[in-house]
Design a protein around this motif. Sequence first.
Motif, PDB file in Angstrom:
ATOM      1  N   ASP A 142       0.847  -1.182   0.000  1.00 18.03           N
ATOM      2  CA  ASP A 142       0.000   0.000   0.000  1.00 18.03           C
ATOM      3  C   ASP A 142       0.887   1.238   0.000  1.00 18.03           C
ATOM      4  O   ASP A 142       1.764   1.373   0.847  1.00 18.03           O
ATOM      5  N   ASP A 144       2.078   4.940   0.748  1.00 15.93           N
ATOM      6  CA  ASP A 144       1.876   5.771   1.943  1.00 15.93           C
ATOM      7  C   ASP A 144       1.532   4.919   3.163  1.00 15.93           C
ATOM      8  O   ASP A 144       0.811   5.343   4.059  1.00 15.93           O
ATOM      9  N   TRP A 145       2.059   3.659   3.182  1.00 18.31           N
ATOM     10  CA  TRP A 145       1.705   2.723   4.251  1.00 18.31           C
ATOM     11  C   TRP A 145       2.065   3.231   5.634  1.00 18.31           C
ATOM     12  O   TRP A 145       1.382   2.956   6.609  1.00 18.31           O
ATOM     13  N   TYR A 146       3.165   3.978   5.714  1.00 21.45           N
ATOM     14  CA  TYR A 146       3.668   4.429   7.010  1.00 21.45           C
ATOM     15  C   TYR A 146       2.758   5.468   7.662  1.00 21.45           C
ATOM     16  O   TYR A 146       2.912   5.772   8.834  1.00 21.45           O
ATOM     17  N   ASN A 147       1.815   5.994   6.908  1.00 22.76           N
ATOM     18  CA  ASN A 147       0.812   6.897   7.480  1.00 22.76           C
ATOM     19  C   ASN A 147      -0.528   6.201   7.713  1.00 22.76           C
ATOM     20  O   ASN A 147      -1.522   6.854   8.042  1.00 22.76           O
ATOM     21  N   LYS A 148      -0.535   4.869   7.528  1.00 24.97           N
ATOM     22  CA  LYS A 148      -1.773   4.106   7.634  1.00 24.97           C
ATOM     23  C   LYS A 148      -1.674   2.993   8.673  1.00 24.97           C
ATOM     24  O   LYS A 148      -2.441   2.034   8.642  1.00 24.97           O
ATOM     25  N   GLY A 149      -0.710   3.110   9.567  1.00 22.75           N
ATOM     26  CA  GLY A 149      -0.582   2.121  10.639  1.00 22.75           C
ATOM     27  C   GLY A 149       0.097   0.835  10.224  1.00 22.75           C
ATOM     28  O   GLY A 149       0.043  -0.161  10.954  1.00 22.75           O
ATOM     29  N   LEU A 150       0.743   0.817   9.052  1.00 21.09           N
ATOM     30  CA  LEU A 150       1.427  -0.380   8.574  1.00 21.09           C
ATOM     31  C   LEU A 150       2.937  -0.229   8.743  1.00 21.09           C
ATOM     32  O   LEU A 150       3.460   0.883   8.729  1.00 21.09           O
ATOM     33  N   SER A 179       8.798  10.070   9.727  1.00 23.55           N
ATOM     34  CA  SER A 179       7.775   9.050   9.949  1.00 23.55           C
ATOM     35  C   SER A 179       8.006   8.392  11.305  1.00 23.55           C
ATOM     36  O   SER A 179       9.123   8.375  11.820  1.00 23.55           O
ATOM     37  N   ASN A 183      10.457   3.724   6.804  1.00 30.12           N
ATOM     38  CA  ASN A 183       9.738   3.872   5.535  1.00 30.12           C
ATOM     39  C   ASN A 183      10.656   4.021   4.323  1.00 30.12           C
ATOM     40  O   ASN A 183      10.224   4.427   3.249  1.00 30.12           O
TER      41      ASN A 183
END
Length: 222
Positions: A142, A144-150, A179, A183
Amino acid sequence: MDFQELKPSILEHGEACYPQESCGVIGLKKNKKIWTPITNISETEDTFVMNPKEYTKAAITQKILAVVHSHQDYSTEASKEDLIQCDANNIDYIIFNRKNEWNHVKPLKGRPYIWEKFDCLTLVSDYYKMHYDMTVTWSDRDSDWYNKGLDYFAEVDRFGFKEVQDLSIGNALLFKVRSSVENHCAIYLGNGKILHHSYNRLSIVEGLYPLWAKFLTRVLKL
């Protein structure tokens, strides 16, 4: 590189060579992309060796943009040798099969940024495939994963990595760039240089210090 109009001819040549791998080049001649099939002189079905006289003639008469070869009934994933030759010759490799599946492989330096195709994760993956014949992949990623709790780097030990303190050639480096989770990743090349591919830039070799060192969180070794 767009070469849709050449695909039917490339596929036709692949069928004519079956079961042996087919090969050839895509070149630019008078501002037009052209396909030039070249005889595969390999003695085995699952490798290709271009006829040197035919390749030299093609190189003289056109600007070669990419080497093309088939994997026939197999996956279009680049082999270790494909990656090594692509990078050593600094030329794109295009791999296809009889299912009309295509894979565009680029040298490690100078890749355009395309998420999941050419980014920091695929660069590190290709480096380890090339130098260690090791598969390091993250699928269904995904953006931008690091801004989505991943956190895709939380379990890198599953690939066999161990955290170390000292830098050595071939280490994977992980970074937190503005972040809360790691990331970004890179390969340490020695002498303070890293190979990496940051967002919306070409992949590049540049210094770890001073910019990237301040974001460095972990050094990993196989």
